[in-house]
Design an enzyme around this catalytic site. Structure first.
Site, PDB file in Angstrom:
ATOM      1  N   GLY A 137      12.921   6.008   8.385  1.00  0.00           N
ATOM      2  CA  GLY A 137      12.700   5.870   6.950  1.00  0.00           C
ATOM      3  C   GLY A 137      12.097   4.517   6.689  1.00  0.00           C
TER       4      GLY A 137
ATOM      5  N   GLY B 213      19.059  10.833  16.212  1.00  0.00           N
ATOM      6  CA  GLY B 213      19.983  10.677  15.093  1.00  0.00           C
ATOM      7  C   GLY B 213      19.423  11.170  13.792  1.00  0.00           C
TER       8      GLY B 213
ATOM      9  N   CYS C  24       7.613   1.741   5.495  1.00  0.00           N
ATOM     10  CA  CYS C  24       6.375   1.806   6.286  1.00  0.00           C
ATOM     11  C   CYS C  24       6.145   3.146   6.983  1.00  0.00           C
ATOM     12  CB  CYS C  24       6.363   0.678   7.315  1.00  0.00           C
ATOM     13  SG  CYS C  24       6.114  -0.925   6.541  1.00  0.00           S
TER      14      CYS C  24
ATOM     15  N   ARG D  59      14.138   1.469   0.832  1.00  0.00           N
ATOM     16  CA  ARG D  59      12.997   2.347   0.524  1.00  0.00           C
ATOM     17  C   ARG D  59      13.021   3.538   1.490  1.00  0.00           C
ATOM     18  NH1 ARG D  59       8.120  -1.990   0.493  1.00  0.00           N
ATOM     19  NH2 ARG D  59       9.294  -2.757   2.275  1.00  0.00           N
TER      20      ARG D  59
ATOM     21  N   THR E 142       0.875  -1.184   0.000  1.00  0.00           N
ATOM     22  CA  THR E 142       0.000   0.000   0.000  1.00  0.00           C
ATOM     23  C   THR E 142       0.908   1.228   0.000  1.00  0.00           C
ATOM     24  OG1 THR E 142      -0.131  -0.248   2.414  1.00  0.00           O
ATOM     25  CG2 THR E 142      -2.012  -1.030   1.137  1.00  0.00           C
TER      26      THR E 142
ATOM     27  N   GLU F  64      -0.543  -6.116  10.671  1.00  0.00           N
ATOM     28  CA  GLU F  64       0.756  -6.725  10.989  1.00  0.00           C
ATOM     29  C   GLU F  64       1.678  -5.686  11.601  1.00  0.00           C
ATOM     30  OE1 GLU F  64       1.892  -9.989  10.686  1.00  0.00           O
ATOM     31  OE2 GLU F  64       3.458  -8.996  11.850  1.00  0.00           O
TER      32      GLU F  64
ATOM     33  N   LYS G  24      17.714   0.824   7.950  1.00  0.00           N
ATOM     34  CA  LYS G  24      18.053   0.477   9.338  1.00  0.00           C
ATOM     35  C   LYS G  24      18.914  -0.776   9.320  1.00  0.00           C
ATOM     36  CE  LYS G  24      14.122  -2.410  10.589  1.00  0.00           C
ATOM     37  NZ  LYS G  24      13.127  -2.655  11.608  1.00  0.00           N
TER      38      LYS G  24
ATOM     39  N   THR H 172      -1.371  -2.515   5.546  1.00  0.00           N
ATOM     40  CA  THR H 172      -1.727  -1.320   6.316  1.00  0.00           C
ATOM     41  C   THR H 172      -2.603  -0.423   5.447  1.00  0.00           C
ATOM     42  OG1 THR H 172       0.403  -1.501   7.423  1.00  0.00           O
ATOM     43  CG2 THR H 172      -0.749   0.617   7.613  1.00  0.00           C
TER      44      THR H 172
ATOM     45  N   LEU I 152       5.079  -6.462  12.341  1.00  0.00           N
ATOM     46  CA  LEU I 152       6.468  -6.953  12.303  1.00  0.00           C
ATOM     47  C   LEU I 152       7.447  -5.836  11.951  1.00  0.00           C
ATOM     48  CD1 LEU I 152       7.756  -7.324   9.196  1.00  0.00           C
ATOM     49  CD2 LEU I 152       6.143  -9.187   9.117  1.00  0.00           C
TER      50      LEU I 152
END
Ligand SMILES: NC(=O)c1ccc[n+]([C@@H]2O[C@H](COP(=O)([O-])OP(=O)(O)OC[C@H]3O[C@@H](n4cnc5c(N)ncnc54)[C@H](O)[C@@H]3O)[C@@H](O)[C@H]2O)c1
Length: 440
Positions: free
Chosen positions: A263, A259, A266, A336, A89, A154, A329, A124, A156
Site C-alpha cells: 500500500g 501477507g 507510491c 495513504r 503525482t 528517487e 508499513k 515519479t 527512497l
C-alpha cells in the site's frame, strides 16, 4: 566539492528529505511549498511527518543556515543553480498519474527563470513527461534554451529515507546534454566519491527505470501472495516456502514478504499509472500483468477480513476486534492507501467494534477516518477483545508478551496478517493463531 545553490520544490516525504540531505552534503538549499502552514512549521524545526533520522538533519540545516524555506517562486528562481522538482503525482480517478502539481510548479517557476539553470525532476512521472515539460519550460522562461531539464528519479523508502537518499543503490540521471549530467555529478559528488554508481541515460529511460522498479517490487509481492493462497489450499506453509526459495540467488529473500500486500503513497498508484501509460502506448503485455498484480494485491485485504469473520464464528457484527497497526508499513506514519486501515474499514462496515493501535500513525489515520477508535497502548486496545489482528509489522508487535495480552482479552485468538509473529510463542501462551498462507 563546490557547494551548489539548490532549490527543492515540494516538501513532502520526498522533498523535505531531499532538502535536508542536500544541506547535510554541504549545499545551500532553499525549499518551497504551496502549503504555507507546512513551510512555517518546518522553518521552525517542526517535522510534518515521522521519518527516523530526519529531524536532526532538519535542525542541523536550519542551525547552519544551509537549509532555508520560502513561499516565493521569485526567490527560488533567483537563488537556484539546480531546482529539484519533488511535488506529488497522485492517482487520477482513471488510474493515470495526475500531473497537475508538476505542471503547476513549472508554471510558477518558469516565468521567473532569467539565467542558466538545471531543473531536475525527482517526482515519479509517466514516460514522456520530461520531454514535454522541457519544451514548455523553455517557451515560458526568459532564459529560454539556457534552462535545461534532467530526470533524476528517487528510489527512497519511507522509514529508511535518509540513508536511501545519502547512500542509494545507484543514481539514475536522465539527461539530454553532457552539461546536465556534469551538474548532477557535482550535486552528488560526495556519495559518488564513496563509490555509489551513477547511470546516465535518456529522459524516457530514466522515467521508466523508476516505474519499472516499483512494478517489479509489486510483482514480487503479489507473486508470493498468490503462492500464499496456494499454500493455504494445499495445506502448506508460505513462510517456510519463502525461506527455502530465498536460498536460490536468482529469487532472493528481499521483497518476498507474504501477507496483507502493499500500500502507501507510491506502489499502488505507480503501478496503476504505469498500466495507464502502457495502455496509451499500446503495450498490452505490461498493462495486463500490472492489472493482475493490482487485483491480487487488493484481494489480500478481503482475504484477511474473511479470515477474521471465520475466526469470529461466522459473523463480525458486535465483535470486539483489536487492530495492531494502521500505517501502511512499519517505521512510517503514512496511512495513504494503507492495507491495515482498509481492513479496519471493512471490519467496521460489517459491524465489528474495532480498536486500533499504532506507535505513530494514529493521528494521520484519525484524519482519514474520524470515526476510528484507538488506544495508546496495546494492552488498552486489547481489553476484552474477541479477536486480535496483526496488520502492520512494527518491531514492537513482534516483541509483545503473548501471556500479558492473553490476560486482558476475552478470547485469545489472533490473525497474523503479516506472517511475522513467533507462532509457537503465542500458542504456548494459550493463543489460537491463524496465519496468512498457512492452512492450520
Ligand atoms: N514518498 C515516497 O516514499 C516516495 C519515494 C520515491 C518517489 N516518490 C515520488 O515523489 C513525489 C512526491 O511524493 P511525496 O510522497 O513526497 O508527496 P507528498 O504529497 O508528501 O508531498 C508533495 C508536496 O508537494 C507540495 N506541492 C504541490 N504542488 C506544489 C507546487 N506547485 N509548488 C510547491 N509545492 C507544491 C505539496 O503541498 C506537498 O507538500 C511523487 O511523485 C512520488 O511518487 C515518493
Amino acid at each position: 566539492m563546490r557547494p551548489l545553490r539548490l532549490t527543492v520544490i515540494g516538501i513532502g516525504y520526498l522533498g523535505l528529505t531531499h532538502a535536508a540531505c542536500m544541506a547535510d552534503l554541504g549545499h545551500q538549499v532553499l525549499a518551497i511549498d504551496t502549503d504555507r502552514d507546512r513551510v512555517a512549521r518546518v522553518a521552525a524545526g517542526e517535522m510534518p511527518f515521522f521519518e527516523p533520522g530526519l529531524e536532526p538533519l532538519l535542525r542541523k540545516g536550519l542551525e547552519t543556515g544551509r537549509l532555508r524555506f520560502t513561499t516565493s517562486y521569485q526567490e527560488v528562481a533567483a537563488f537556484g543553480e539546480v531546482h529539484f522538482l519533488c511535488v506529488g503525482t497522485p492517482q487520477r480517478p482513471d488510474g493515470a498519474a495526475d500531473l497537475r502539481y508538476v505542471t503547476g510548479a513549472i508554471d510558477s517557476l518558469a516565468p521567473h527563470l532569467r539565467s542558466a539553470c538545471l531543473i531536475a525532476g525527482k517526482s515519479t512521472v509517466p514516460a514522456g513527461t520530461a520531454r514535454t515539460l522541457l519544451a514548455s519550460i523553455r517557451a515560458a522562461a526568459p532564459a529560454g534554451d539556457a534552462v535545461d531539464l534532467a530526470w533524476n528519479p528517487e528510489f527512497l523508502r519511507e522509514g529508511h529515507a535518509v540513508a536511501d537518499t545519502l547512500r542509494p543503490d545507484r543514481f539514475v540521471f536522465g539527461v539530454t546534454t553532457p552539461a546536465a549530467e556534469a551538474v548532477l555529478r557535482q550535486v552528488y559528488a560526495a556519495p559518488l566519491a564513496d563509490g555509489i554508481p551513477a547511470l546516465s541515460m535518456g529522459l524516457e529511460t530514466a522515467e521508466l527505470v523508476k516505474v519499472s522498479a516499483n512494478a517489479f517490487l509489486a510483482v514480487k509481492i503479489s507473486f508470493i501472495n498468490a503462492v500464499a493462497d496456494a499454500c493455504e489450499a494445499a495445506g502448506a506453509d508460505v513462510t517456510q516456502l519463502t525461506a527455502a526459495l530465498a536460498y536460490d540467488e536468482r529469487i532472493g529473500r528481499r521483497g518476498m514478504a507474504p501477507g496483507l500486500g502493499f500500500g502507501g503513497g507510491c506502489l499502488p498508484k505507480d503501478i496503476r499509472a504505469f498500466r495507464a501509460t502502457a495502455a496509451a502506448l499500446g503495450v498490452e503485455s505490461i498493462a495486463r500483468l500490472l492489472g493482475d498484480v493490482d487485483e491480487i494485491n487488493t484481494a489480500r485485504r478481503a482475504h484477511v477480513v474473511n479470515m477474521a469473520r471465520k475466526a469470529a464464528g461466522g459473523t463480525l457484527s458486535g465483535k470486539k476486534i483489536t487492530a495492531l497497526g494502521v500505517a501502511f508499513k512499519p517505521n512510517s506514519d503514512d496511512v495513504r492507501d494503507s492495507p491495515s486501515l482498509d481492513v479496519i474499514g471493512q471490519l467496521a462496515a460489517e459491524g465489528a467494534l474495532v480498536t486500533a493501535h499504532d506507535p505513530v500513525a494514529l493521528d494521520n489515520a484519525s484524519r482519514l477516518r474520524p470515526d476510528l477508535r484507538s488506544a495508546k497502548s496495546v494492552l488498552e486496545a486489547a481489553q476484552d477483545a474477541d479477536l486480535v489482528l496483526h496488520l502492520t509489522e512494527w518491531g514492537e508487535y513482534r516483541s509483545l508478551d503473548p501471556a500479558a495480552l492473553a490476560a486482558v482479552v476475552t478470547h485469545p485468538v489472533i490473525i497474523d496478517a503479516r506472517c511475522a509473529l513467533d507462532t509457537r510463542a503465542w500458542q504456548s501462551a494459550g493463543w489460537t493463531v491463524h496465519t496468512v498462507g498457512r492452512s492450520a
